[in-house]
Design a protein around this motif. Structure first.
Motif, short mmCIF file in Angstrom:
data_model
loop_
_atom_site.label_atom_id
_atom_site.label_comp_id
_atom_site.label_asym_id
_atom_site.label_seq_id
_atom_site.Cartn_x
_atom_site.Cartn_y
_atom_site.Cartn_z
N ILE A 33 -1.86 -11.84 5.34
CA ILE A 33 -1.63 -10.61 4.57
C ILE A 33 -0.99 -9.57 5.48
O ILE A 33 -1.55 -9.24 6.54
N ASP B 204 -6.83 -5.93 -4.92
CA ASP B 204 -7.77 -5.75 -3.80
C ASP B 204 -8.61 -4.49 -4.06
O ASP B 204 -8.38 -3.44 -3.48
N LYS C 189 -11.95 -4.56 -3.75
CA LYS C 189 -13.19 -4.72 -2.95
C LYS C 189 -14.39 -4.24 -3.76
O LYS C 189 -15.16 -3.37 -3.35
N VAL D 199 -2.55 -8.73 10.46
CA VAL D 199 -1.37 -9.13 11.24
C VAL D 199 -0.41 -7.95 11.34
O VAL D 199 -0.21 -7.22 10.38
N SER E 22 -11.26 -6.84 9.13
CA SER E 22 -10.42 -6.89 10.34
C SER E 22 -10.56 -5.70 11.27
O SER E 22 -10.13 -5.77 12.42
N GLU F 273 -15.48 -11.31 6.24
CA GLU F 273 -15.47 -10.49 7.46
C GLU F 273 -14.19 -9.67 7.49
O GLU F 273 -13.12 -10.20 7.26
N ASN G 245 -3.64 -2.59 -3.77
CA ASN G 245 -4.88 -1.95 -3.37
C ASN G 245 -4.96 -0.56 -4.03
O ASN G 245 -4.04 -0.14 -4.74
N LYS H 265 -0.38 -8.18 -2.89
CA LYS H 265 -1.73 -7.61 -2.96
C LYS H 265 -1.60 -6.12 -3.29
O LYS H 265 -0.89 -5.38 -2.61
N ALA I 175 0.47 -4.40 12.21
CA ALA I 175 -0.01 -3.05 12.53
C ALA I 175 -1.40 -3.03 13.18
O ALA I 175 -1.70 -2.19 14.02
N GLY J 41 0.94 -5.67 5.55
CA GLY J 41 1.31 -4.44 4.85
C GLY J 41 2.35 -3.65 5.60
O GLY J 41 3.56 -3.86 5.43
N ARG J 42 1.90 -2.73 6.48
CA ARG J 42 2.81 -1.78 7.13
C ARG J 42 3.99 -2.42 7.85
O ARG J 42 5.08 -1.84 7.84
N ASP K 295 0.82 -1.22 0.00
CA ASP K 295 0.00 0.00 0.00
C ASP K 295 0.85 1.27 0.00
O ASP K 295 0.77 2.09 0.93
P1 BMP Z 1 -1.71 -3.51 7.18
O1 BMP Z 1 -0.94 -4.80 7.46
O2 BMP Z 1 -0.82 -2.36 6.88
O3 BMP Z 1 -2.73 -3.22 8.21
O4 BMP Z 1 -2.50 -3.73 5.79
C1 BMP Z 1 -3.57 -4.60 5.65
C2 BMP Z 1 -4.05 -4.65 4.22
O5 BMP Z 1 -5.16 -5.53 4.12
C3 BMP Z 1 -4.53 -3.32 3.66
O6 BMP Z 1 -4.30 -3.34 2.26
C4 BMP Z 1 -6.02 -3.34 3.92
O7 BMP Z 1 -6.74 -2.54 3.01
C5 BMP Z 1 -6.33 -4.81 3.70
N1 BMP Z 1 -7.50 -5.33 4.45
C6 BMP Z 1 -7.58 -5.21 5.83
O8 BMP Z 1 -6.69 -4.68 6.49
N2 BMP Z 1 -8.69 -5.72 6.46
C7 BMP Z 1 -9.70 -6.32 5.80
O9 BMP Z 1 -10.65 -6.75 6.42
C8 BMP Z 1 -9.61 -6.44 4.40
C9 BMP Z 1 -8.50 -5.96 3.74
O10 BMP Z 1 -8.38 -6.12 2.44
#
Ligand code: BMP
Length: 211
Positions: A185, A59, A61, A166, A111, A109, A33, A31, A168, A187-188, A9
């Motif tokens: 998945i 992604d 959505k 997971v 997060s 669902e 976005n 992924k 952040a 990201g940060r 991202d």
């Molecule tokens: P991060 O690890 O930085 O929180 O990123 C999570 C990624 O997963 C982001 O791209 C976010 O848009 C996506 N995401 C999420 O965090 N929760 C969801 O329920 C669905 C997602 O696609």
């Protein structure tokens, strides 16, 4: 087996390609976005595929009427995306429109805390939808491993569970894998760390210890 998906991202094309290249060894897929697509254009999907050889998950959505979902998804698959994420709450016809074009992942669902307001009460129906349509997989929250276990228990065997949240957002690799996640998945915790390659390697090793 590789289970880590990088949520890339960032806006900047050059930065995205650098992070993707240096972490690719530890990833199953990347992924992409809206932030990256808005910042770098749809062509980034093609470039990421060329540079890493990894599957790309778009992604977006998608949450529109079937025709609009189809118009968007066809361009994204054409650009090289291997999977497209679509919302299930808009109904079977909208999801089917995406599935007819390629591999699809349905949001069952989310997060974040707000998912409890409208999405969680609909989870059972979204699981039913996934079981009926049999997409590649579903999104479930790494932040609530007990919900991942629940979704696993209701979901048809063979459908994959992909879990964002997971790092952040507080989710833990070990807990979510034990709850039944197929893919993690992140990201940060990778792209915003001082050393993305090392962060990806650490998560990769942690996954290896559990599976
Ligand atoms: P991060 O690890 O930085 O929180 O990123 C999570 C990624 O997963 C982001 O791209 C976010 O848009 C996506 N995401 C999420 O965090 N929760 C969801 O329920 C669905 C997602 O696609």
């Amino acid at each position: 087996m590789k289970k880590l998906i990088l949520a890339l991202d960032v806006y900047d094309r050059k930065r995205a390609l650098e992070i993707a290249e240096c972490t690719a060894e530890y990833l199953w897929a990347i992924k992409v976005n809206w932030p990256l697509i808005i910042g770098s254009g749809l062509g980034i999907i093609t470039e990421l595929k060329q540079v890493t050889g990894l599957p790309i998950i778009a992604d977006l959505k998608l949450a529109d009427i079937p025709n609009t979902n189809r118009l968007i998804a066809s361009k994204v698959f054409e650009a090289g995306a291997d999977y497209v994420i679509a919302h299930g709450f808009v109904g079977k016809d909208s999801v089917k429109a995406v599935m007819e074009l390629g591999n699809t992942i349905i949001v069952v669902e989310m997060s974040h805390p707000g998912a409890r307001e409208f999405i969680q009460p609909a989870t059972d129906k979204l699981i039913e939808l996934a079981n009926k349509l049999e997409p590649f997989g579903v999104i479930a929250p790494a932040t609530r491993p007990e919900r991942v276990s629940y979704i696993r228990s209701k979901l048809k065997p063979g459908l994959k569970i992909l879990t964002p949240g997971v790092g952040a957002q507080g989710g833990k690799v070990r807990e979510v894998l034990k709850a039944g996640a197929d893919y993690i998945i992140v990201g940060r915790s990778i792209y915003a760390s001082e050393n993305p390659r090392e962060s990806a390697r650490r998560i990769f090793e942690e996954i290896k210890e559990v599976v």
